[in-house]
Design a protein around this motif. Structure first.
Motif, PDB file in Angstrom:
ATOM      1  N   GLY A 247     -18.883-115.556  11.219  1.00  0.00           N
ATOM      2  CA  GLY A 247     -19.690-115.815  10.026  1.00  0.00           C
ATOM      3  C   GLY A 247     -20.141-117.261   9.950  1.00  0.00           C
ATOM      4  O   GLY A 247     -21.256-117.550   9.505  1.00  0.00           O
ATOM      5  N   LYS A 248     -19.279-118.170  10.385  1.00  0.00           N
ATOM      6  CA  LYS A 248     -19.607-119.597  10.370  1.00  0.00           C
ATOM      7  C   LYS A 248     -20.814-119.887  11.251  1.00  0.00           C
ATOM      8  O   LYS A 248     -21.667-120.715  10.898  1.00  0.00           O
ATOM      9  CB  LYS A 248     -18.392-120.399  10.827  1.00  0.00           C
ATOM     10  CG  LYS A 248     -18.603-121.905  10.923  1.00  0.00           C
ATOM     11  CD  LYS A 248     -17.310-122.579  11.321  1.00  0.00           C
ATOM     12  CE  LYS A 248     -17.518-124.045  11.643  1.00  0.00           C
ATOM     13  NZ  LYS A 248     -18.313-124.244  12.875  1.00  0.00           N
ATOM     14  N   ARG A 249     -20.898-119.213  12.408  1.00  0.00           N
ATOM     15  CA  ARG A 249     -22.060-119.422  13.288  1.00  0.00           C
ATOM     16  C   ARG A 249     -23.346-118.979  12.587  1.00  0.00           C
ATOM     17  O   ARG A 249     -24.390-119.632  12.720  1.00  0.00           O
ATOM     18  CB  ARG A 249     -21.868-118.663  14.597  1.00  0.00           C
ATOM     19  CG  ARG A 249     -20.846-119.287  15.526  1.00  0.00           C
ATOM     20  CD  ARG A 249     -20.982-118.763  16.953  1.00  0.00           C
ATOM     21  NE  ARG A 249     -20.649-117.356  17.053  1.00  0.00           N
ATOM     22  CZ  ARG A 249     -19.433-116.903  17.301  1.00  0.00           C
ATOM     23  NH1 ARG A 249     -18.425-117.744  17.457  1.00  0.00           N
ATOM     24  NH2 ARG A 249     -19.211-115.606  17.408  1.00  0.00           N
ATOM     25  N   ALA A 250     -23.273-117.873  11.847  1.00  0.00           N
ATOM     26  CA  ALA A 250     -24.450-117.411  11.108  1.00  0.00           C
ATOM     27  C   ALA A 250     -24.825-118.397  10.009  1.00  0.00           C
ATOM     28  O   ALA A 250     -26.007-118.679   9.772  1.00  0.00           O
ATOM     29  CB  ALA A 250     -24.181-116.032  10.508  1.00  0.00           C
ATOM     30  N   VAL A 251     -23.809-118.950   9.345  1.00  0.00           N
ATOM     31  CA  VAL A 251     -24.051-119.946   8.297  1.00  0.00           C
ATOM     32  C   VAL A 251     -24.658-121.211   8.899  1.00  0.00           C
ATOM     33  O   VAL A 251     -25.623-121.779   8.358  1.00  0.00           O
ATOM     34  CB  VAL A 251     -22.739-120.271   7.547  1.00  0.00           C
ATOM     35  CG1 VAL A 251     -22.886-121.526   6.693  1.00  0.00           C
ATOM     36  CG2 VAL A 251     -22.315-119.084   6.681  1.00  0.00           C
ATOM     37  N   ASP A 252     -24.123-121.658  10.034  1.00  0.00           N
ATOM     38  CA  ASP A 252     -24.649-122.872  10.684  1.00  0.00           C
ATOM     39  C   ASP A 252     -26.119-122.690  11.068  1.00  0.00           C
ATOM     40  O   ASP A 252     -26.932-123.619  10.918  1.00  0.00           O
ATOM     41  CB  ASP A 252     -23.830-123.197  11.934  1.00  0.00           C
ATOM     42  CG  ASP A 252     -22.445-123.731  11.598  1.00  0.00           C
ATOM     43  OD1 ASP A 252     -22.238-124.150  10.449  1.00  0.00           O
ATOM     44  OD2 ASP A 252     -21.572-123.703  12.487  1.00  0.00           O
ATOM     45  N   GLU A 253     -26.466-121.502  11.551  1.00  0.00           N
ATOM     46  CA  GLU A 253     -27.852-121.234  11.917  1.00  0.00           C
ATOM     47  C   GLU A 253     -28.744-121.229  10.686  1.00  0.00           C
ATOM     48  O   GLU A 253     -29.871-121.733  10.718  1.00  0.00           O
ATOM     49  CB  GLU A 253     -27.950-119.893  12.650  1.00  0.00           C
ATOM     50  CG  GLU A 253     -29.355-119.516  13.082  1.00  0.00           C
ATOM     51  CD  GLU A 253     -30.007-120.515  14.011  1.00  0.00           C
ATOM     52  OE1 GLU A 253     -31.252-120.610  14.007  1.00  0.00           O
ATOM     53  OE2 GLU A 253     -29.264-121.227  14.744  1.00  0.00           O
ATOM     54  N   ALA A 254     -28.236-120.684   9.586  1.00  0.00           N
ATOM     55  CA  ALA A 254     -29.011-120.674   8.337  1.00  0.00           C
ATOM     56  C   ALA A 254     -29.227-122.092   7.822  1.00  0.00           C
ATOM     57  O   ALA A 254     -30.311-122.425   7.310  1.00  0.00           O
ATOM     58  CB  ALA A 254     -28.297-119.829   7.290  1.00  0.00           C
ATOM     59  N   ILE A 255     -28.216-122.941   7.957  1.00  0.00           N
ATOM     60  CA  ILE A 255     -28.340-124.342   7.528  1.00  0.00           C
ATOM     61  C   ILE A 255     -29.384-125.055   8.380  1.00  0.00           C
ATOM     62  O   ILE A 255     -30.247-125.781   7.876  1.00  0.00           O
ATOM     63  CB  ILE A 255     -26.977-125.061   7.633  1.00  0.00           C
ATOM     64  CG1 ILE A 255     -25.997-124.487   6.605  1.00  0.00           C
ATOM     65  CG2 ILE A 255     -27.151-126.570   7.431  1.00  0.00           C
ATOM     66  CD1 ILE A 255     -24.579-124.994   6.762  1.00  0.00           C
ATOM     67  N   ARG A 256     -29.321-124.844   9.684  1.00  0.00           N
ATOM     68  CA  ARG A 256     -30.294-125.478  10.591  1.00  0.00           C
ATOM     69  C   ARG A 256     -31.718-125.040  10.264  1.00  0.00           C
ATOM     70  O   ARG A 256     -32.646-125.854  10.251  1.00  0.00           O
ATOM     71  CB  ARG A 256     -29.938-125.148  12.043  1.00  0.00           C
ATOM     72  CG  ARG A 256     -30.872-125.732  13.083  1.00  0.00           C
ATOM     73  CD  ARG A 256     -30.353-125.490  14.485  1.00  0.00           C
ATOM     74  NE  ARG A 256     -29.202-126.322  14.757  1.00  0.00           N
ATOM     75  CZ  ARG A 256     -29.276-127.577  15.225  1.00  0.00           C
ATOM     76  NH1 ARG A 256     -30.469-128.124  15.473  1.00  0.00           N
ATOM     77  NH2 ARG A 256     -28.200-128.271  15.458  1.00  0.00           N
ATOM     78  N   GLN A 257     -31.883-123.758   9.970  1.00  0.00           N
ATOM     79  CA  GLN A 257     -33.214-123.265   9.602  1.00  0.00           C
ATOM     80  C   GLN A 257     -33.683-123.859   8.282  1.00  0.00           C
ATOM     81  O   GLN A 257     -34.871-124.149   8.112  1.00  0.00           O
ATOM     82  CB  GLN A 257     -33.192-121.742   9.531  1.00  0.00           C
ATOM     83  CG  GLN A 257     -33.046-121.052  10.876  1.00  0.00           C
ATOM     84  CD  GLN A 257     -33.054-119.543  10.772  1.00  0.00           C
ATOM     85  OE1 GLN A 257     -33.249-118.972   9.698  1.00  0.00           O
ATOM     86  NE2 GLN A 257     -32.826-118.864  11.897  1.00  0.00           N
ATOM     87  N   LYS A 258     -32.748-124.042   7.349  1.00  0.00           N
ATOM     88  CA  LYS A 258     -33.103-124.633   6.058  1.00  0.00           C
ATOM     89  C   LYS A 258     -33.571-126.083   6.235  1.00  0.00           C
ATOM     90  O   LYS A 258     -34.589-126.498   5.659  1.00  0.00           O
ATOM     91  CB  LYS A 258     -31.890-124.591   5.126  1.00  0.00           C
ATOM     92  CG  LYS A 258     -32.166-125.054   3.702  1.00  0.00           C
ATOM     93  CD  LYS A 258     -33.032-124.077   2.952  1.00  0.00           C
ATOM     94  CE  LYS A 258     -33.152-124.463   1.484  1.00  0.00           C
ATOM     95  NZ  LYS A 258     -34.015-123.527   0.727  1.00  0.00           N
ATOM     96  N   VAL A 259     -32.842-126.843   7.039  1.00  0.00           N
ATOM     97  CA  VAL A 259     -33.246-128.229   7.313  1.00  0.00           C
ATOM     98  C   VAL A 259     -34.600-128.242   8.014  1.00  0.00           C
ATOM     99  O   VAL A 259     -35.489-129.041   7.673  1.00  0.00           O
ATOM    100  CB  VAL A 259     -32.176-128.934   8.170  1.00  0.00           C
ATOM    101  CG1 VAL A 259     -32.676-130.312   8.624  1.00  0.00           C
ATOM    102  CG2 VAL A 259     -30.875-129.084   7.399  1.00  0.00           C
ATOM    103  N   SER A 260     -34.784-127.350   8.975  1.00  0.00           N
ATOM    104  CA  SER A 260     -36.039-127.306   9.730  1.00  0.00           C
ATOM    105  C   SER A 260     -37.221-126.981   8.824  1.00  0.00           C
ATOM    106  O   SER A 260     -38.298-127.577   8.946  1.00  0.00           O
ATOM    107  CB  SER A 260     -35.943-126.259  10.849  1.00  0.00           C
ATOM    108  OG  SER A 260     -34.924-126.585  11.768  1.00  0.00           O
TER     109      SER A 260
END
Length: 353
Positions: A247-260
């Motif tokens: 789940g953390k990997r999915a959250v990290d990807e969502a954070i990266r997309q949000k910053v992008s």
């Protein structure tokens, strides 16, 4: 609490109030149905109040308090462990169709699921959905309904809630004439995540399971064995801690997309670094309804999944005869080309000698 007693639990069987025969849950309702006298037996309804568990505290000292010893049947072929209600006629593994034998029973310490999403699609409708999907290509139109084999499974999942605090650093290149300047900027982003759903099966095809979503977790109800009647309940293979890292990997990807998305990453702007902290982590163990379907095409077993709550179908279609023909031609050409190259090398070598 660390020495709390571990209870031994198995799925209960429910008998008809009228004739005493075994009852089965009727999807989309709150009743159990008797196949012999058609009597309806109501499932007592209670208000479902979703309570999340503290992830860190649970791992440290509370696991034994919510664990039970459960009797499961383990498939000798694929390793899936399941519990089967005594009223169920199913005796095959839902994933590989290997017969489940009583001799394969074992007892496991397990975290009991708190909530489940009941089946809304019955087996007859699911079979029709599977048949229509399977024959929906020009080369599979002759598939027969009799080739459809279907099992209803409650698949274990973890859900995670958390707040995140992310420090990021960005780098932006600017060109002014013949000169290139680098501008650095940094900041913090705070986000909340609710019900990050992570499959805990370890047996299902995770990509197909994702395509069978979404799972409407707001419709969860308290776990009740009456909803499980006539269905297989799979035991989780992915532990609570392992599930968190997924789940953390999915959250990290969502954070990266949000910053992008906020800063237009790409082109002249790149992410130099991104570091996140995770706070107030909560979890729950839930069961989600899935029909695992296999069907025959050209002597091969193909698999698809049906969301037992919404009816969404996800599968991988067999390759068409044209695709298979060109694949065989490509293999033959590759072999011929390799043989010609080898022959040329040998002729060159003998000529030089």
């Amino acid at each position: 609490m660390e020495n709390a007693e571990i209870k031994n639990e198995t799925l209960k069987a429910f008998d008809c109030n009228n004739c005493g025969a075994g009852l089965k849950y009727k999807p989309g309702t709150t009743t159990l149905i008797c196949e012999y006298c058609n009597t309806k037996n109501n499932i007592p309804q209670e208000q479902t109040i979703i309570e999340e568990n503290d992830f860190v505290a649970y791992l440290e000292k509370l696991e034994s308090e919510n664990s039970v010893v459960e009797e499961t049947l383990q498939c000798k072929s694929c390793g899936a462990a399941s519990t089967i209600n005594i009223n169920s006629k199913s005796s095959d593994c839902p994933y590989c169709n290997t017969p489940l034998m009583d001799g394969n029973k074992k007892e496991d310490k397990t975290i009991k699921p708190q909530y489940l999403l009941p089946f809304k699609i019955d087996k007859q409708k699911a079979s029709l959905l599977a048949y229509n999907w399977a024959k929906d290509t020009w080369f599979t139109k002759k598939i027969q309904p009799s080739s459809i084999d279907l099992s209803g499974v409650y698949v274990p999942h973890w859900t995670y809630d958390m707040q995140t605090s992310t420090n990021y650093a960005l780098e932006r290149k600017q060109v002014n004439g013949n000169n290139t300047y680098t501008q650095s900027t940094s900041g913090n982003l705070s986000l909340s995540f609710d019900d990050v759903v992570v499959p805990a099966s370890g047996t299902v095809d995770a990509s197909l399971l994702t395509k069978a979503g979404p799972w409407i977790t707001k419709n969860l109800v308290n776990t009740n064995d009456q909803y499980l009647s006539d269905y297989i309940v799979e035991k989780y293979k992915i532990s609570l801690k392992q599930g968190f890292y997924v789940g953390k990997r999915a959250v990290d990807e969502a954070i990266r997309q949000k910053v992008s998305s906020q800063f237009g990453i790409g082109g002249n702007t790149t992410i130099k670094s991104i570091q996140s902290q995770y706070h107030n982590i909560k979890f729950k163990h839930i069961l989600l309804p899935l029909y695992v379907v296999t069907y025959d095409y050209n002597g091969k077993k193909n698999i698809l999944y049906i969301n037992g709550n919404t009816g969404v179908v996800a599968g991988i279609r067999p390759k068409s005869p044209i695709h298979n023909f060109f694949k065989k031609v490509a293999i033959v050409l590759f072999i011929i080309t390799g043989a010609l190259v080898l022959l040329l090398i040998l002729l060159t070598w003998f000529g030089a000698a």
